[in-house]
Write a protein that holds these residues in place. Structure first.
Motif, PDB file in Angstrom:
ATOM      1  N   LEU A  13       9.490  -1.349 -32.456  1.00  0.00           N
ATOM      2  CA  LEU A  13       8.738  -0.930 -33.638  1.00  0.00           C
ATOM      3  C   LEU A  13       7.489  -0.173 -33.207  1.00  0.00           C
ATOM      4  O   LEU A  13       7.175   0.897 -33.749  1.00  0.00           O
ATOM      5  CB  LEU A  13       8.357  -2.146 -34.485  1.00  0.00           C
ATOM      6  N   TYR A  14       6.778  -0.701 -32.237  1.00  0.00           N
ATOM      7  CA  TYR A  14       5.571  -0.032 -31.755  1.00  0.00           C
ATOM      8  C   TYR A  14       5.893   1.335 -31.149  1.00  0.00           C
ATOM      9  O   TYR A  14       5.138   2.292 -31.341  1.00  0.00           O
ATOM     10  CB  TYR A  14       4.828  -0.914 -30.751  1.00  0.00           C
ATOM     11  N   VAL A  15       6.995   1.445 -30.440  1.00  0.00           N
ATOM     12  CA  VAL A  15       7.401   2.753 -29.905  1.00  0.00           C
ATOM     13  C   VAL A  15       7.651   3.723 -31.057  1.00  0.00           C
ATOM     14  O   VAL A  15       7.183   4.865 -31.048  1.00  0.00           O
ATOM     15  CB  VAL A  15       8.648   2.626 -29.003  1.00  0.00           C
ATOM     16  N   GLU A  16       8.383   3.266 -32.068  1.00  0.00           N
ATOM     17  CA  GLU A  16       8.723   4.129 -33.197  1.00  0.00           C
ATOM     18  C   GLU A  16       7.492   4.551 -33.989  1.00  0.00           C
ATOM     19  O   GLU A  16       7.502   5.611 -34.622  1.00  0.00           O
ATOM     20  CB  GLU A  16       9.725   3.419 -34.121  1.00  0.00           C
ATOM     21  N   THR A  17       6.443   3.748 -33.965  1.00  0.00           N
ATOM     22  CA  THR A  17       5.227   4.085 -34.697  1.00  0.00           C
ATOM     23  C   THR A  17       4.162   4.684 -33.783  1.00  0.00           C
ATOM     24  O   THR A  17       3.022   4.886 -34.207  1.00  0.00           O
ATOM     25  CB  THR A  17       4.667   2.851 -35.432  1.00  0.00           C
ATOM     26  N   GLY A  18       4.522   4.964 -32.536  1.00  0.00           N
ATOM     27  CA  GLY A  18       3.610   5.632 -31.607  1.00  0.00           C
ATOM     28  C   GLY A  18       2.547   4.745 -30.998  1.00  0.00           C
ATOM     29  O   GLY A  18       1.587   5.248 -30.418  1.00  0.00           O
ATOM     30  N   GLU A  19       2.700   3.451 -31.093  1.00  0.00           N
ATOM     31  CA  GLU A  19       1.714   2.522 -30.533  1.00  0.00           C
ATOM     32  C   GLU A  19       2.202   2.033 -29.171  1.00  0.00           C
ATOM     33  O   GLU A  19       2.582   0.873 -29.002  1.00  0.00           O
ATOM     34  CB  GLU A  19       1.484   1.364 -31.496  1.00  0.00           C
ATOM     35  N   MET A  20       2.155   2.932 -28.197  1.00  0.00           N
ATOM     36  CA  MET A  20       2.751   2.661 -26.890  1.00  0.00           C
ATOM     37  C   MET A  20       2.043   1.525 -26.140  1.00  0.00           C
ATOM     38  O   MET A  20       2.697   0.760 -25.442  1.00  0.00           O
ATOM     39  CB  MET A  20       2.777   3.939 -26.053  1.00  0.00           C
TER      40      MET A  20
END
Length: 154
Positions: A113-120
């Motif tokens: 989810l974090y990857v998909e929302t750009g929160e690497m």
């Protein structure tokens, strides 16, 4: 506010967000197979595998009302993420991890989810948690690392 009112509100938000098309990544939802107190999720998994997210959500909604169980919340989060409802998905992953902090699948999916929302950076935090949970490696860790690598992360 009762738990039913909260769940009703969450579902109202999910429905109002519309079930938008999502990423083309394959849908292989897993839960924590070590759990013994989980309801039978075979039907839900089959619906998710068939990308019948609306059907899976309907079934999970009923299960979530009767079962405060990490696997149910994890699959709810997964299904909502696949419909593009990231905010509500985050709520369910968080709840799954409150109930069972060592739930590897919830950690993997939260990282995705974090990857998909750009929160690497937050995705990398989930990698760190998975490294602690399975120091010899595990599928969840490997899968999350692949998703991060595909996005151009570490």
């Amino acid at each position: 506010m009762t738990k039913y009112a909260i769940l009703g509100y969450i579902w109202l938000c999910a429905i109002s967000a519309g079930f938008s098309a999502v990423t083309a990544l394959p849908a292989f939802a897993v839960d924590n197979m070590q759990s013994t107190d989980a309801p039978d999720l075979t039907s839900v998994r089959a619906k998710i595998d068939a990308k019948d997210y609306a059907g899976a959500l309907a079934e999970l909604r009923g299960l979530a009302e009767d079962n405060q169980q990490a696997d149910v919340y994890n699959l709810m989060g997964y299904t909502l993420r696949k419909t593009g409802d990231y905010r509500t998905s985050l709520t369910y992953y968080t709840k799954a991890l409150e109930l069972q902090p060592d739930h590897r699948a919830a950690r993997e999916y939260l990282g995705e989810l974090y990857v998909e929302t750009g929160e690497m950076a937050k995705a990398e935090e989930q990698v760190s948690s998975l490294k602690q949970l399975c120091p010899s490696g595990c599928d969840e860790l490997e899968d999350l690392q692949k998703v991060i690598a595909a996005k151009g992360g570490n």
